[in-house]
Design an enzyme around this catalytic site. Structure first.
Site, mmCIF file in Angstrom:
data_model
loop_
_atom_site.group_PDB
_atom_site.id
_atom_site.type_symbol
_atom_site.label_atom_id
_atom_site.label_comp_id
_atom_site.label_asym_id
_atom_site.label_seq_id
_atom_site.Cartn_x
_atom_site.Cartn_y
_atom_site.Cartn_z
ATOM 1 C CE1 TYR A 24 32.847 38.942 40.207
ATOM 2 C CE2 TYR A 24 34.406 40.703 40.633
ATOM 3 C CZ TYR A 24 33.698 39.604 41.064
ATOM 4 O OH TYR A 24 33.831 39.173 42.364
ATOM 5 C CG HIS A 28 31.337 43.025 42.525
ATOM 6 N ND1 HIS A 28 31.164 42.122 41.493
ATOM 7 C CD2 HIS A 28 31.287 42.314 43.675
ATOM 8 C CE1 HIS A 28 31.020 40.915 42.008
ATOM 9 N NE2 HIS A 28 31.096 41.003 43.326
ATOM 10 C CE1 TYR A 47 34.662 39.760 50.249
ATOM 11 C CE2 TYR A 47 32.288 39.831 50.338
ATOM 12 C CZ TYR A 47 33.442 39.331 49.792
ATOM 13 O OH TYR A 47 33.376 38.409 48.781
ATOM 14 C CD1 TRP A 82 26.825 37.271 44.964
ATOM 15 C CD2 TRP A 82 25.652 38.973 44.133
ATOM 16 N NE1 TRP A 82 27.721 38.238 44.561
ATOM 17 C CE2 TRP A 82 27.021 39.295 44.051
ATOM 18 C CE3 TRP A 82 24.719 39.903 43.679
ATOM 19 C CZ2 TRP A 82 27.483 40.501 43.529
ATOM 20 C CZ3 TRP A 82 25.180 41.110 43.168
ATOM 21 C CH2 TRP A 82 26.545 41.393 43.095
#
Length: 130
Positions: A24, A28, A47, A82
């Site tokens: 993960y 990212h 964000y 995604w």
């Protein structure tokens, strides 16, 4: 700033499966460019995602409308790809990651309270004339 320009702060929680945390993080570290552009163009501003070592994930962004930001992303092809790739990373997810998250309630914001304090101190006070 008009009321239509008001940015609402959105904070949310998810739980990443512990065994998938390294992957993960890797995904990212370099999000697809078309995904980044889609997020920005649909109103996901400022964000950030924070991830604890046990998989607790906290996300934060600012948007004029959460519903519009989510609908905008739902209309993009890149988001469908995604979300399909990200869905398996999470524990007890109800829906896609971008809609199935647990929203958190904001209870304090420094700037809001400072603005209120400044407004209160700038407001004219009524004086007794007796």
């Amino acid at each position: 700033m008009s009321s239509s320009d008001t940015q609402h702060r959105v904070c949310f929680q998810l739980q990443v499966k512990p065994e998938l945390i390294p992957e993960y993080r890797r995904r990212h570290a370099a999000v697809w460019p078309d995904m980044l552009l889609a997020l920005k163009s649909t109103g996901w501003n400022n964000y950030s995602i924070f991830l604890r070592d046990d998989g607790l994930l906290i996300g934060y962004f600012e948007t004029a409308s959460l519903a519009a930001a989510q609908a905008g992303m739902a209309a993009t092809e890149v988001n469908a790809r995604w979300q399909a790739e990200m869905g398996d990373f999470f524990v007890a997810l109800d829906g896609a990651p971008d809609t199935g998250f647990l929203p958190l309630t904001e209870i304090f914001n420094l700037e809001d309270q400072l603005d209120s304090l400044a407004a209160a101190s700038a407001a004219p006070t009524e004086r007794s004339t007796t």
